[in-house]
Motif scaffolding. Structure first.
Motif, short mmCIF file in Angstrom:
data_model
loop_
_atom_site.label_atom_id
_atom_site.label_comp_id
_atom_site.label_asym_id
_atom_site.label_seq_id
_atom_site.Cartn_x
_atom_site.Cartn_y
_atom_site.Cartn_z
N ASP A 190 0.82 -1.22 0.00
CA ASP A 190 0.00 0.00 0.00
C ASP A 190 0.85 1.27 0.00
O ASP A 190 0.31 2.37 -0.07
CB ASP A 190 -0.93 0.02 1.22
N ARG A 209 -5.14 -0.56 -2.44
CA ARG A 209 -5.81 0.62 -1.87
C ARG A 209 -7.10 0.18 -1.19
O ARG A 209 -8.10 -0.11 -1.86
CB ARG A 209 -6.11 1.66 -2.95
N PRO A 211 -10.05 1.15 1.56
CA PRO A 211 -10.64 2.28 2.30
C PRO A 211 -10.36 2.17 3.80
O PRO A 211 -10.42 1.08 4.38
CB PRO A 211 -12.13 2.14 2.01
N GLU A 213 -7.45 2.70 5.18
CA GLU A 213 -6.02 2.53 5.43
C GLU A 213 -5.31 3.87 5.31
O GLU A 213 -5.75 4.76 4.57
CB GLU A 213 -5.42 1.52 4.44
N TYR A 215 -2.77 5.04 3.73
CA TYR A 215 -2.30 5.53 2.43
C TYR A 215 -3.39 5.55 1.37
O TYR A 215 -3.11 5.83 0.20
CB TYR A 215 -1.11 4.67 1.95
N PHE A 216 -4.64 5.28 1.77
CA PHE A 216 -5.72 5.21 0.78
C PHE A 216 -5.90 6.53 0.04
O PHE A 216 -5.96 6.57 -1.19
CB PHE A 216 -7.03 4.81 1.45
N GLU A 217 -5.97 7.63 0.77
CA GLU A 217 -6.20 8.93 0.14
C GLU A 217 -5.01 9.37 -0.71
O GLU A 217 -5.16 9.98 -1.76
CB GLU A 217 -6.52 9.99 1.20
N GLN A 218 -3.81 9.05 -0.25
CA GLN A 218 -2.61 9.43 -0.99
C GLN A 218 -2.54 8.73 -2.34
O GLN A 218 -2.04 9.28 -3.31
CB GLN A 218 -1.37 9.10 -0.16
N GLY A 219 -3.03 7.51 -2.39
CA GLY A 219 -2.95 6.74 -3.62
C GLY A 219 -1.58 6.07 -3.77
O GLY A 219 -0.74 6.12 -2.87
#
Length: 239
Positions: A190, A209, A211, A213, A215-219
């Motif tokens: 991730d 990715r 939801p 986690e 780093y989810f928003e960072q991609g």
């Protein structure tokens, strides 16, 4: 959309990839924090503990640091979520014993174990590369909600036997150790920096990715991305 790769092995990150970061932070971290003092004071002469203590002293530039000072350093690193090797070594000792006592049971996302079993049955090698120590990884896979999964895994790598996870050389070491060509290895993580390092070493890399986690928003930058393992199809070449 499914991602497709012809490779010989899949290398797995744990936190945020196979398993929830929240479980590690909310369950495992407090468990180790509450036991550092006893480990450092009662078992300092054990070789693995002694080595970790020496590493903490070296990293902090405090060769005479006592157990209390070392505990304070470890707790500070925990607060920072720092991937320091001696911290991970001592956590691994504590967690392994906690799993063995039945205090702890590891966590896997629902899509992970069925997919690992399918890949293993198809003849793919499965390896783990995590910042958590090899001892912690082994305990994690031994004590899953679905029982002992270690028969699925061919090798375990951490920051001590492979190196830092954001350095390409670490992935080259793993490729050499497994005897598998870099372009026949697929890394799932991730963390963009880890994916970048794997790709720089010639590996395939997919960002996971999920939801919730960290780093989810960072991609995952310009890497291929999947929300679950079910979105990844892997097979060995027949040629």
């Amino acid at each position: 959309m499914s991602l497709y790769y012809e490779v010989d092995a899949v290398v797995l990150d744990i936190e945020g990839t196979t398993s929830a970061t929240g479980f590690v932070v909310d369950v495992l971290y407090p468990y180790s924090r509450s036991r550092f003092a006893a480990l450092l004071t009662e078992r300092a002469d054990e070789p693995e503990v002694a080595r970790a203590i020496a590493q903490v002293r070296a990293e902090t530039g405090a060769p005479d640091a006592d157990a209390s000072a070392i505990e304070k350093t470890l707790n500070g690193w925990l607060d920072e979520d720092r991937k320091a090797t001696p911290l991970k070594t001592l956590q691994g000792i504590i967690w392994s014993e906690g799993f063995a006592r039945g205090d702890l049971v590891s966590h896997f996302y629902d899509d992970v174990v069925p997919r690992l079993r399918a890949w293993h049955s198809a003849g793919l090698g499965l390896y783990v590369y995590s910042s958590g120590s090899v001892a912690a990884q082994r305990a994690w896979f031994t004590n899953s909600p679905e029982g002992d999964l270690t028969s699925l895994v061919s090798g375990l790598y951490d920051t001590e036997n492979a190196g830092p996870k954001q350095e390409p050389e670490s992935y080259r070491r793993i490729a050499a150790a497994t005897g598998i060509a870099p372009d026949r290895l697929l890394f799932l993580s991730d963390r963009p920096g880890e994916l970048d390092a794997a790709r720089a070493a010639g590996w395939h890399a997919v960002g996971i990715r999920r939801p919730g986690e960290p780093y989810f928003e960072q991609g995952v930058g310009d890497h291929a991305a999947a929300g679950t393992f079910d979105e990844i199809t892997v097979s060995r070449s027949t040629t």
